[in-house]
Design an enzyme around this catalytic site. Structure first.
Site, PDB file in Angstrom:
ATOM      1  N   LYS A  42       0.838  -1.209   0.000  1.00 22.54           N
ATOM      2  CA  LYS A  42       0.000   0.000   0.000  1.00 22.54           C
ATOM      3  C   LYS A  42       0.869   1.253   0.000  1.00 22.54           C
ATOM      4  CE  LYS A  42      -0.370  -0.224   5.055  1.00 22.54           C
ATOM      5  NZ  LYS A  42      -1.246  -0.649   6.176  1.00 22.54           N
ATOM      6  N   TYR A 266      12.657  31.062   7.443  1.00 19.32           N
ATOM      7  CA  TYR A 266      11.436  31.702   7.940  1.00 19.32           C
ATOM      8  C   TYR A 266      11.446  31.821   9.458  1.00 19.32           C
ATOM      9  CZ  TYR A 266       9.531  30.876   3.278  1.00 19.32           C
ATOM     10  OH  TYR A 266       9.319  30.873   1.933  1.00 19.32           O
TER      11      TYR A 266
HETATM   12  C1  LIG Z   1      -0.436  -1.645   6.882  1.00 12.56           C
HETATM   13  C2  LIG Z   1      -0.959  -2.938   7.331  1.00 12.56           C
HETATM   14  C3  LIG Z   1      -0.110  -4.030   7.530  1.00 12.56           C
HETATM   15  C4  LIG Z   1       1.397  -3.927   7.451  1.00 12.56           C
HETATM   16  O1  LIG Z   1       1.883  -3.305   8.621  1.00 12.56           O
HETATM   17  P1  LIG Z   1       3.451  -3.203   8.954  1.00 12.56           P
HETATM   18  O2  LIG Z   1       3.487  -2.778  10.358  1.00 12.56           O
HETATM   19  O3  LIG Z   1       4.016  -2.181   8.031  1.00 12.56           O
HETATM   20  O4  LIG Z   1       4.013  -4.555   8.727  1.00 12.56           O
HETATM   21  C5  LIG Z   1      -0.683  -5.254   7.841  1.00 12.56           C
HETATM   22  N1  LIG Z   1      -2.021  -5.380   7.978  1.00 12.56           N
HETATM   23  C6  LIG Z   1      -2.870  -4.340   7.832  1.00 12.56           C
HETATM   24  C7  LIG Z   1      -4.335  -4.539   8.005  1.00 12.56           C
HETATM   25  C8  LIG Z   1      -2.371  -3.083   7.509  1.00 12.56           C
HETATM   26  O5  LIG Z   1      -3.220  -2.058   7.370  1.00 12.56           O
END
Ligand SMILES: *Cc1c(COP(=O)(O)O)cnc(C)c1O
Length: 371
Positions: A42, A266
Site C-alpha cells: 500500500k 522563515y
Molecule cells: C499496513 C498494514 C499491515 C502492514 O503493517 P506493517 O506494520 O508495516 O508490517 C498489515 N495489515 C494491515 C491490516 C495493515 O493495514
C-alpha cells in the site's frame, strides 16, 4: 559519489534497491516457515513505487498483495500484476462491484457487508470470496468476538459469498507483549469456532511486528509491510539480516560564507554566531523532509560528514552548515537517508515513525532503481 546521467540533472532522488526488498521478503519467509505471504504494498509500496515493487515480488510465490484500497488494486491490475490484491481496509458501497467483477479479495466487518457482497455476487453471476475480519482491539473494522456464535447460521443463507478466510489486525504488537498474546489467543479460539463451518483457506493477523516477534498457532499467512523495507518494528535476531531498501539524496544548490549575526530561514529562528560556510540544499518538506527537524538539531551528511540543519525546513529547500566539510562545493550530493543516516534515526529526530517518513517522500522525488 559517481552519478549516473539521469541523476546529474536531478536535485532530489530516492535510490531504491529492489533486490534488497526481495532479500528482506526471504528473511521474513525464513522467520515464518510455511506461512503464506501477503506482502503489503500500500501507499506506493511505502514510497518505493507500487508497480516496480509488485513486479519483483510477484516472482516470489505470494498469496495476495496487501493494498489499502480499490485505487491501488486497480493500479496493480493495470500493471498486469497477476497476484490478486487483498484490500486491507473497508470499502465503499460504490467500490464493491469492481471488486466482485475482478475477483479481488477483501473482508467483511458486518452482516450488511456480507449481504451486500452476496447481492453483488448474484447480480454479476459470481461467488464472492470473503474473509471474516475480527476486531481484537484495533477498532477500525471487523466483527466483535462476541458476535461469533450467531455468524455461521446467518451467513449460511448467503449463497453468493464464500467465506474463505479469517483475519484480524494487532494494534500493539510492537508495544505491548501481554495484550498481544491475549489477542492472539482470542484469534486462535475464533479460528477454532469457525473451522467446522467454513473452509478457512487463509488465516492471518500478523503485521511486521507480529511476524518477527510472535507465533500464531492457527494462522497460516502473514501481512508484512515495514520489514520488507528493511526495518523491523521490534528487536529480533533477524534484524541484522535485513537490508536497507531506500536512500534519499539531494544536492547542494548554493554555497556561501555568511558573517556572524545573519538570520536563516522563515521566522529567523537561527542566527549565525560566527562566520559560517553554509550550503543551500534542494530538498524541503514537499519532498518529505519533515519540517519539525529544524528544532531537533538534525544533521544531513555531505561526504560522510554530518552537517547541522540551520533554521526551518522550507517547502523546497533547507540550509545546512558545511563549515567542517573542507571540499564542499556546488552540486555535491547530500545524504538525507542512507549509510550515515538510517531512516530510524531520521524518524526519531522527526518525532515520528519510519512508516511516516517512507510514505512522506513526495511525488516530486525521482525514484531511481538500481537493480
Ligand atoms: C499496513 C498494514 C499491515 C502492514 O503493517 P506493517 O506494520 O508495516 O508490517 C498489515 N495489515 C494491515 C491490516 C495493515 O493495514
Amino acid at each position: 559519489m559517481h552519478l549516473p546521467p539521469i541523476l546529474q540533472s536531478s536535485r532530489t532522488w530516492a535510490q531504491i534497491d529492489l533486490n534488497a526488498i526481495v532479500h528482506n521478503l526471504g528473511v521474513v519467509r525464513r522467520a515464518n516457515p510455511g506461512a503464506m505471504l501477503i506482502p503489503v504494498v500500500k501507499a506506493g509500496a511505502y514510497g518505493h513505487g507500487l508497480e516496480p515493487v509488485a513486479r519483483v515480488l510477484e516472482q516470489e510465490g505470494l498469496a495476495f498483495f496487501g493494498v489499502a484500497n480499490v485505487g491501488e488494486a486497480r493500479r496493480l491490475a493495470h500493471a498486469s500484476i497477476r497476484t490478486k490484491p487483498y484490500i486491507l481496509g473497508p470499502t465503499l458501497l460504490e467500490e464493491r462491484e469492481e471488486i466482485v467483477i475482478n475477483g479481488w479479495q477483501t473482508f467483511a466487518s458486518t452482516l450488511d457487508d456480507i449481504e451486500h457482497f452476496n447481492s453483488l455476487g448474484q447480480k454479476c453471476g459470481k461467488i464472492v470470496p470473503l474473509h471474516l475480519a475480527f476486531d481484537l482491539g484495533m477498532g477500525r473494522g471487523g466483527f466483535l468476538p462476541s458476535q461469533l456464535p450467531e455468524l455461521p447460521s446467518l451467513i449460511k443463507s448467503c449463497h453468493h459469498v464464500c467465506i474463505n478466510g479469517v483475519s484480524s489486525h494487532l494494534p500493539s504488537a510492537d508495544e505491548d507483549e501481554a495484550a498481544t498474546r491475549q489477542q492472539i489467543a482470542t484469534f486462535d479460539s475464533i479460528v477454532a469456532t469457525l473451522s467446522p463451518h467454513f473452509q478457512l483457506t487463509y488465516r492471518h493477523l500478523a503485521n511486521s511486528a507480529a511476524a518477527m516477534a510472535f507465533s500464531v498457532p492457527t494462522a497460516n499467512a502473514i501481512r508484512p509491510g515495514l520489514v520488507l523495507y528493511g526495518v523491523s518494528p521490534v528487536a529480533t535476531p533477524w534484524q541484522d539480516e535485513l537490508r536497507p531498501t531506500l536512500s534519499l539524496y539531494s544536492r547542494i544548490t548554493l554555497i556561501r560564507e555568511l558573517p556572524a549575526g545573519q538570520s536563516i530561514s522563515y521566522g529567523q529562528t537561527y542566527r549565525t554566531t560566527t562566520s559560517t560556510k553554509i550550503a543551500t540544499v534542494g530538498i524541503g518538506y514537499a519532498d518529505g523532509l519533515p519540517r519539525i527537524l529544524a528544532r531537533n538539531g538534525v544533521c544531513l551528511s555531505v561526504h560522510g560528514i554530518l552537517c547541522p540543519v540551520l533554521g526551518r525546513v522550507t517547502m523546497d529547500q533547507v540550509v545546512i552548515d558545511v563549515s567542517h566539510v573542507p571540499h564542499a562545493q556546488l552540486g555535491d550530493v547530500v545524504e538525507v537517508i542512507g549509510p550515515h543516516i538510517p531512516i530510524t534515526t531520521l524518524a526519531t529526530q522527526a518525532e515520528t515513525i519510519p512508516w511516516e517518513i517512507f510514505t512522506g517522500i513526495g511525488p516530486r522525488v525521482y525514484r531511481y532503481y538500481n537493480s
